[in-house]
Design a protein around this motif. Sequence first.
Motif, PDB file in Angstrom:
ATOM      1  N   THR A 143       6.158  84.726  49.721  1.00 57.52           N
ATOM      2  CA  THR A 143       5.847  85.219  51.059  1.00 57.52           C
ATOM      3  C   THR A 143       5.187  84.131  51.893  1.00 57.52           C
ATOM      4  O   THR A 143       4.224  83.495  51.458  1.00 57.52           O
TER       5      THR A 143
ATOM      6  N   ASP B 151      13.055  77.877  52.670  1.00 53.75           N
ATOM      7  CA  ASP B 151      14.372  78.210  52.123  1.00 53.75           C
ATOM      8  C   ASP B 151      14.286  79.239  51.007  1.00 53.75           C
ATOM      9  O   ASP B 151      15.257  79.957  50.750  1.00 53.75           O
ATOM     10  N   HIS B 152      13.152  79.287  50.301  1.00 58.67           N
ATOM     11  CA  HIS B 152      13.036  80.165  49.139  1.00 58.67           C
ATOM     12  C   HIS B 152      12.178  81.405  49.390  1.00 58.67           C
ATOM     13  O   HIS B 152      11.951  82.199  48.467  1.00 58.67           O
ATOM     14  N   ALA B 153      11.723  81.585  50.625  1.00 56.25           N
ATOM     15  CA  ALA B 153      10.894  82.760  50.928  1.00 56.25           C
ATOM     16  C   ALA B 153      11.721  84.032  50.841  1.00 56.25           C
ATOM     17  O   ALA B 153      12.842  84.100  51.350  1.00 56.25           O
ATOM     18  N   THR B 154      11.156  85.032  50.196  1.00 54.67           N
ATOM     19  CA  THR B 154      11.809  86.345  50.138  1.00 54.67           C
ATOM     20  C   THR B 154      11.204  87.320  51.140  1.00 54.67           C
ATOM     21  O   THR B 154      11.760  88.381  51.397  1.00 54.67           O
ATOM     22  N   LEU B 155      10.050  86.961  51.703  1.00 54.08           N
ATOM     23  CA  LEU B 155       9.399  87.813  52.697  1.00 54.08           C
ATOM     24  C   LEU B 155       8.678  86.909  53.699  1.00 54.08           C
ATOM     25  O   LEU B 155       7.992  85.959  53.323  1.00 54.08           O
ATOM     26  N   ARG B 156       8.880  87.235  54.983  1.00 57.98           N
ATOM     27  CA  ARG B 156       8.185  86.517  56.057  1.00 57.98           C
ATOM     28  C   ARG B 156       7.357  87.531  56.830  1.00 57.98           C
ATOM     29  O   ARG B 156       7.892  88.564  57.261  1.00 57.98           O
TER      30      ARG B 156
ATOM     31  N   TRP C 113       9.846  75.883  50.767  1.00 60.93           N
ATOM     32  CA  TRP C 113       9.374  77.274  50.697  1.00 60.93           C
ATOM     33  C   TRP C 113       9.985  78.125  51.802  1.00 60.93           C
ATOM     34  O   TRP C 113      10.168  79.331  51.615  1.00 60.93           O
TER      35      TRP C 113
ATOM     36  N   LEU D  22       7.223  88.322  45.043  1.00 66.85           N
ATOM     37  CA  LEU D  22       7.780  88.013  46.354  1.00 66.85           C
ATOM     38  C   LEU D  22       7.179  86.720  46.892  1.00 66.85           C
ATOM     39  O   LEU D  22       5.968  86.630  47.109  1.00 66.85           O
TER      40      LEU D  22
ATOM     41  N   PRO E  33      11.017  87.347  38.717  1.00 64.70           N
ATOM     42  CA  PRO E  33      11.836  87.829  39.834  1.00 64.70           C
ATOM     43  C   PRO E  33      11.122  88.833  40.731  1.00 64.70           C
ATOM     44  O   PRO E  33      11.419  88.920  41.930  1.00 64.70           O
ATOM     45  N   GLU E  34      10.190  89.591  40.164  1.00 56.70           N
ATOM     46  CA  GLU E  34       9.510  90.628  40.955  1.00 56.70           C
ATOM     47  C   GLU E  34       8.425  90.075  41.887  1.00 56.70           C
ATOM     48  O   GLU E  34       7.882  90.808  42.723  1.00 56.70           O
TER      49      GLU E  34
END
Length: 261
Positions: free
Chosen positions: A189, A225-230, A223, A187, A184-185
């Motif tokens: 990106t 849809d699943h990106a946590t950082l752009r 990816w 990111l 989970p940790e």
Amino acid sequence: MKSITSRDNPLYKRLKALAGSTAQQRRSGHALLEGLHLADAYLDAAGQPETCVVTEGALQHDEARQIVGRIDPAHVYTLPDALFGQLSSVVHGVGMVLLVEKVAAPLPERITQTCMMLDGIQDAGNVGSILRSAAAAGIQHVFCAPGTVYAWSSKVLRAGMGAHFLLGIHEDVEPAELMSRLAPEVLVTITDSHGAKAIYDADLSGPVAWVMGNEGAGVSPFWRDHATLRVTIPQPGGMESLNVAAAAAVCIFEQCRQQRV
């Protein structure tokens, strides 16, 4: 050392077939390492090759003789320079090629550190350059989605400059399978030129899963849809985009800069 003197030699015919077909290399699980630098890097990192073929002309070079001296003589074959041309894809190179088994790395059960994901990158030079940057930055794992060029092809190997032997390279990894293994940790990106945070303002101090997309289409919908950082790479010169290998290097080493102790 043994000698190959004829085009009808079984080993020569096998090497010629591999040199002429990336698909054949993939099916066989072998790679051809051409040139002194790749040979030296392989010997340093992985040990003895299955076969070394060296031209009579190359043996006039001190560096080539030193490399041959590190290899079990039972696995070394010499051949005339004229025959080597059918095995080579390098112009004016030194006549040496190693036949090696592809270094296969098991897929990690859990991914907790920074890694790279190559999402359909099709240019061999780009993939090799990204692998080289990843190895230089100390990244341990690179994952290649289906549609990415074969990472152990001769062109990728040349561009990688020995990076293959310092990385765990995993091919044909489905995005969903990889996503399920990310801690989970980490990111996820991606680079995005629209509405993203400048990379220099993003917090990259923790582990990052860098996703680098296809040269034309970019990152796949999965990816996105699943990106946590752009992040975006500021380009004050006004160019629309960077080459994917250049973008990957900027991203990787900005993270290195932020993580300096």
